[in-house]
Design an enzyme around this catalytic site. Structure first.
Site, mmCIF file in Angstrom:
data_model
loop_
_atom_site.group_PDB
_atom_site.id
_atom_site.type_symbol
_atom_site.label_atom_id
_atom_site.label_comp_id
_atom_site.label_asym_id
_atom_site.label_seq_id
_atom_site.Cartn_x
_atom_site.Cartn_y
_atom_site.Cartn_z
ATOM 1 N N GLU A 1 0.159 -0.711 5.787
ATOM 2 C CA GLU A 1 1.180 -0.118 6.650
ATOM 3 C C GLU A 1 1.032 1.389 6.724
ATOM 4 O O GLU A 1 1.120 1.987 7.803
ATOM 5 C CB GLU A 1 2.579 -0.502 6.155
ATOM 6 C CG GLU A 1 3.703 -0.180 7.132
ATOM 7 C CD GLU A 1 4.220 1.253 7.038
ATOM 8 O OE1 GLU A 1 4.876 1.719 7.994
ATOM 9 O OE2 GLU A 1 3.973 1.912 5.998
ATOM 10 N N ASP B 1 0.841 -1.194 0.000
ATOM 11 C CA ASP B 1 0.000 0.000 0.000
ATOM 12 C C ASP B 1 0.882 1.252 0.000
ATOM 13 O O ASP B 1 2.074 1.180 0.322
ATOM 14 C CB ASP B 1 -0.944 0.002 1.199
ATOM 15 C CG ASP B 1 -0.207 0.170 2.526
ATOM 16 O OD1 ASP B 1 0.729 -0.634 2.775
ATOM 17 O OD2 ASP B 1 -0.535 1.083 3.298
#
Length: 464
Positions: free
Chosen positions: A169, A103
């Site tokens: 994250e 991500d």
């Protein structure tokens, strides 16, 4: 740097040859806008996870490749999809867990980008794009290094590997602890490599040995029941903006050092680092002074910092002659390694409550904690990593402290206390992670991929 065996040379050559394909795959990942924040399309994070899973499956080395998620504690939500691929160790070899995340941060103001943030673009030896450095490059270092290892050893090598590519994250790793618990047997390893940090510079590798912790919260300051006319009551009634400005100013001394009693600092030497280097790497213009005291790196690595990262108040375009009843700000604190984040937050909250001007009402919300990390550098895995980095870069690595935070490492330590944790990365000081024009230094990427392939080869030759 060590003398190379024939197998070392073969792995180095295979890793170097793997770089073009790894960069092509990295470009394809960068094109996927996998932002895991609320308000963004979660399907793109799912598409990114599928792309990473396909890359893992294409290696032909794993017993199992899955896309999984986990529950977010305290809610009925599920976290964003992660990729988990595993192969069992054989013949007494160790197992290595390779972590990165797929991500990315939101792009922010796209007008500040010199090229489209989700169209990978090469300029002056760098690959530009959101996630090009943080952390899709980390994903591709793992994939590329495994490709190189299997090219030399075949797909039937003995090293155990768990590949864990997280999907949230940047959004706080909300389901991380649950994911570890749910998949503890699959993730358990002798060595964990977290490829989400940086290097000393574009040509000098580093092993990250300390990380600051973090605390983030929203502070709301209220002084009035409702907005009032600034002409009729100004001068007698405190508005919330005035109170907020006065309150926030108490957080720092005149030189910009943090003035909160109870926040600690770590006593540790730091390498030489000049003000000129700081200005170059941080974009600090002439005429604007650095803040704090002590060596520059001690301020960044070993002391606390406080930053106001957001504010809710009337905008300039909507300004009117009224006294604001309340103002909210987001405060981001970085905590010295060794201090518990919850203790640091307690000190900050106590300071703010003690210094609230004019009896202003304070409320605190959306509090988030992340503990810092200090690496035990005495283990064999750190020695192996240093040797591999020196061989891969052709420059001896340095031990690096990082002012940023990777809070989930505390979860790894708690879940896998016997594992040796190595924090590495592909970023250099000009990567601009989280900022417009994020980029990856291509030569650093090549060296990082070669280094990790050499580390994997060393571990495959070791009896656990």
């Amino acid at each position: 740097m060590s003398s190379e065996s024939l197998r070392d040379v073969q792995v180095r050559d295979a890793a170097t040859a793997a770089v073009p394909a790894a960069l092509a795959d990295l470009g394809a990942l960068v094109r996927i806008p996998s932002v895991a924040f609320p308000g963004f399309d979660p399907a793109e994070v799912g598409r990114s996870a599928r792309a990473v899973a396909d890359l893992a499956e294409g290696l032909g080395i794993f017993d199992r490749v899955e896309i999984r998620d986990a529950a977010v504690p305290g809610t009925d939500e599920r976290g964003m999809p992660a990729v988990l691929a595993t192969r069992a160790a054989r013949n007494g070899r160790p197992t290595i867990l390779l972590y990165a995340h797929h991500d990315v941060q939101p792009v922010g103001d796209e007008s500040l980008w010199d090229s489209s943030p989700f169209e990978p673009t090469v300029r002056d030896g760098r690959l530009y794009g959101r996630g090009a450095a943080d952390d899709k490059a980390g994903v591709m270092v793992h994939i590329g290094a495994l490709r190189a290892l299997s090219e030399v050893l075949g797909t039937d090598f003995d090293l155990g590997v768990a590949l864990f590519i997280e999907g949230e994250e940047e959004a706080g790793s909300r389901s991380f602890a649950t994911f570890l618990s749910d998949n503890a047997d699959a993730l358990r390893a002798d060595v964990i490599v977290v490829a989400d940090s940086g290097n000393w510079d574009a040509r000098t590798p580093a092993v990250t040995v300390s990380l600051r912790g973090n605390v983030r919260f929203t502070l709301t300051v209220r002084t009035l029941d409702h907005a009032s006319h600034s002409g009729m009551f100004g001068g007698a009634v405190p508005d919330a903006m005035m109170a907020t400005v006065r309150l926030l100013s108490t957080l720092w001394t005149e030189d910009g050092s943090v003035a909160v009693e109870g926040l600690t600092e770590r006593e540790a030497p730091t390498p030489e680092y000049s003000e000129a280097t700081l200005r170059d790497e941080a974009g600090l213009p002439d005429g604007v002074s650095p803040i704090g005291d002590g060596t520059i790196l001690s301020r960044i690595w070993n002391k606390a910092s406080l930053t106001v990262t957001g504010i809710d108040a009337p905008s300039v375009v909507n300004a009117s002659n009224t006294l604001s009843p309340e103002v909210s700000v987001v405060i981001s604190a970085r905590i010295a390694p060794g201090q518990a984040a919850e203790d640091a937050y307690a000190a900050i909250e106590a300071h703010l409550r003690a210094h609230a001007p004019f009896g202003a009402e304070l409320s605190f919300a959306d509090v988030d904690f992340g503990d810092g990390f200090l690496v035990d550098t005495s283990g064999w895995a750190v020695a192996a990593a240093r040797e591999a980095l020196g061989d891969g870069y052709g420059v001896e690595p340095v031990d690096l402290g990082v002012g940023g935070s990777i809070p989930f490492i505390a979860d790894l330590v708690r879940e896998f206390p016997a594992a040796q944790i190595l924090v590495t990365g592909v970023e250099d000081p000009h990567a601009r992670a989280h900022s417009p024009n994020e980029s990856l230094h291509l030569e650093t990427f090549r060296n990082a991929l070669v280094s990790e392939a050499l580390l994997l080869e060393k571990l495959d030759a070791r009896t656990a």
